[in-house]
Design an enzyme around this catalytic site. Structure first.
Site, PDB file in Angstrom:
ATOM      1  N   SER A  72      71.280 -38.524  55.006  1.00 16.14           N
ATOM      2  CA  SER A  72      70.766 -37.985  56.261  1.00 16.14           C
ATOM      3  C   SER A  72      70.760 -36.461  56.309  1.00 16.14           C
ATOM      4  O   SER A  72      70.204 -35.874  57.237  1.00 16.14           O
ATOM      5  CB  SER A  72      71.578 -38.515  57.447  1.00 16.14           C
ATOM      6  OG  SER A  72      72.820 -37.882  57.528  1.00 16.14           O
ATOM      7  N   LYS A 103      77.354 -33.672  60.104  1.00 11.85           N
ATOM      8  CA  LYS A 103      76.120 -33.425  60.852  1.00 11.85           C
ATOM      9  C   LYS A 103      76.081 -31.984  61.351  1.00 11.85           C
ATOM     10  O   LYS A 103      77.099 -31.294  61.391  1.00 11.85           O
ATOM     11  CB  LYS A 103      76.015 -34.373  62.058  1.00 11.85           C
ATOM     12  CG  LYS A 103      75.807 -35.839  61.695  1.00 11.85           C
ATOM     13  CD  LYS A 103      74.443 -36.102  61.096  1.00 11.85           C
ATOM     14  CE  LYS A 103      74.244 -37.573  60.809  1.00 11.85           C
ATOM     15  NZ  LYS A 103      75.111 -38.037  59.724  1.00 11.85           N
TER      16      LYS A 103
END
Length: 233
Positions: free
Chosen positions: A154, A192
């Site tokens: 991701s 993230k």
């Protein structure tokens, strides 16, 4: 009670400190004990530190201090006077801050490798103190650091690929747009980009195939900031 290898390593480190005033490198310790990898040395040093025999000096690579020796051995003596002509700024690997070594000191810093972190769907945090990774001191700044292995894709658009080892500086705050290790609901950890807006916290991926996760202000705790990565080919 020390294991045989812990005892051998303690004696070896003590001897080198008495002879030169400088701790032996991980490679030298590995060769002296006949081990195949430096991760074994890391575990032995951690064991000696936990038992109160040695102490790792902060902000200096390969810097160890002997606190005590086993009862059946002679006590630790004060450091010997420096020999005439001894130049500390040449022989000793001094650091102004972690990762700023004097030229010629190629020794790597050993960081704990805590396991795999999801760069996709968050996973439960892993803290495996038995593994370590060797990192060039020049890659680190001040403060405490650890390493995590990336699991997922991701963050590929940020240059972080599945299988990379990310280097993390411990921190509990981060500016908007920083890539962080985020603990979600005290049970999941993920890598993230963090952004705050009002009472909401967004954990953004760097891959269009994944959606941004929106959390409440009490759901997310920053556990570190990304400062670098290692990749094997």
């Amino acid at each position: 009670m020390l294991t045989k290898k812990q005892h051998e390593l303690l004696v070896f480190i003590d001897g080198r400190l008495r002879d030169s005033g400088v701790s032996p490198s991980f490679d030298e310790m590995k060769d002296a004990l006949g081990l195949r990898s430096k991760s074994g040395i890391h575990r032995l040093i951690t064991g000696l530190e936990e038992r109160g025999f040695i102490r790792r000096l902060p902000h200096r690579a390969r810097a160890l201090e002997i606190l005590r020796m086993p009862e059946n051995m002679e006590p630790v003596r004060s450091p010997r006077p420096e020999k005439p002509g001894f130049s500390p700024n040449v022989i000793r690997g001094e650091f102004g801050m972690a990762g700023t070594a004097v030229q010629g000191d190629a020794e790597a810093v050993s960081l704990p490798l805590y396991g795999r972190i999801a760069a996709g769907t968050p996973i439960e945090a892993l803290r495996d103190n038995s593994n370590a990774v060797e990192v060039p001191a020049s890659m680190l700044g001040g403060g405490d650091h650890y390493a995590l292995e990336v699991d997922g894709d991701s963050m590929v658009e940020a240059g972080i690929q599945d299988g990379d080892t990310v280097l993390i500086q411990r921190a509990d705050t981060a500016e908007n747009g920083t890539i962080v290790v985020a603990l979600v609901d005290d049970t999941e950890v993920t890598l993230k980009r963090i952004r705050r807006k009002g009472d909401s916290i967004a954990l953004e991926p760097a891959n269009a195939a994944y959606e941004t996760r929106i959390c409440g202000p009490d759901q997310v705790k920053v556990q570190g900031r990304l400062i670098g990565l290692l990749r094997k080919y």
